[in-house]
Scaffold this active site. Sequence first.
Site, PDB file in Angstrom:
ATOM      1  N   CYS A 156     -33.786 -13.513   2.243  1.00 26.59           N
ATOM      2  CA  CYS A 156     -32.408 -13.317   2.823  1.00 26.59           C
ATOM      3  C   CYS A 156     -31.876 -11.682   2.460  1.00 26.59           C
ATOM      4  O   CYS A 156     -32.471 -11.439   1.260  1.00 26.59           O
ATOM      5  CB  CYS A 156     -31.381 -14.129   2.033  1.00 26.59           C
ATOM      6  SG  CYS A 156     -29.681 -13.955   2.445  1.00 26.59           S
TER       7      CYS A 156
ATOM      8  N   HIS B 255     -30.429 -21.288   8.473  1.00 20.73           N
ATOM      9  CA  HIS B 255     -30.385 -20.232   7.269  1.00 20.73           C
ATOM     10  C   HIS B 255     -29.002 -19.442   7.591  1.00 20.73           C
ATOM     11  O   HIS B 255     -28.154 -19.461   6.779  1.00 20.73           O
ATOM     12  CB  HIS B 255     -31.254 -19.528   7.111  1.00 20.73           C
ATOM     13  CG  HIS B 255     -31.289 -18.246   6.197  1.00 20.73           C
ATOM     14  ND1 HIS B 255     -32.125 -18.265   5.202  1.00 20.73           N
ATOM     15  CD2 HIS B 255     -30.316 -17.208   6.096  1.00 20.73           C
ATOM     16  CE1 HIS B 255     -31.933 -17.023   4.388  1.00 20.73           C
ATOM     17  NE2 HIS B 255     -30.698 -16.361   4.873  1.00 20.73           N
TER      18      HIS B 255
ATOM     19  N   GLN C 233     -22.059 -11.742   5.265  1.00 21.79           N
ATOM     20  CA  GLN C 233     -23.072 -10.758   4.810  1.00 21.79           C
ATOM     21  C   GLN C 233     -22.635  -9.278   4.835  1.00 21.79           C
ATOM     22  O   GLN C 233     -23.062  -8.607   3.885  1.00 21.79           O
ATOM     23  CB  GLN C 233     -24.618 -10.961   5.478  1.00 21.79           C
ATOM     24  CG  GLN C 233     -25.102 -12.260   4.973  1.00 21.79           C
ATOM     25  CD  GLN C 233     -26.569 -12.246   5.456  1.00 21.79           C
ATOM     26  OE1 GLN C 233     -26.861 -12.577   6.639  1.00 21.79           O
ATOM     27  NE2 GLN C 233     -27.445 -12.104   4.669  1.00 21.79           N
TER      28      GLN C 233
HETATM   29 ZN    ZN Z   1     -29.465 -15.002   4.341  1.00 19.05          ZN
END
Ligand code: ZN
Length: 151
Positions: A89, A131, A51
């Site tokens: 998210c 997740h 991310q």
């Molecule tokens: Zn996420």
Amino acid sequence: MAKLQIRKIGDDVLRKVSRPVEEITPRILMLLADMTETMRAADGVGLAAPQVGVLRRIVVIEVEEGNVLELINPKIVATAGEQEGAEGCLSVPGRHGIVKRPQHVTVRALNRYGERVEIRGSDLLARALCHELDHLDGKLYVDRASYVEEE
Ligand code: ZN
């Protein structure tokens, strides 16, 4: 420490499989610190290295304030039960969805000292573990959600 840029859905890096960490170098420790700062600044409960554009198997999770889990090369070794609930998210801003996850999850990983640790999580922690670990395999919750809506 530095706040890192969070990649958003549509960015290819989020769809790639991350590589294991072979050695816990000062650079990895700095990444852990930066990831925690970035997660907190974004008001998130978890963040995975892809991310922030780094394809390494590293996640940070802070479900309980002040208790940051830093997991290197994490792997789910057991699951039990089932829960269905809302999930969001940091890479998918402005949306949330309903996702089915295990109720209990056991994860094995390395900590920042290279020691093997085993984490058992239920409820929100189980959800966060699933997740964040999905991110390491290029998966996003929207792939699993039965329903996604704009906030
Ligand atoms: Zn996420």
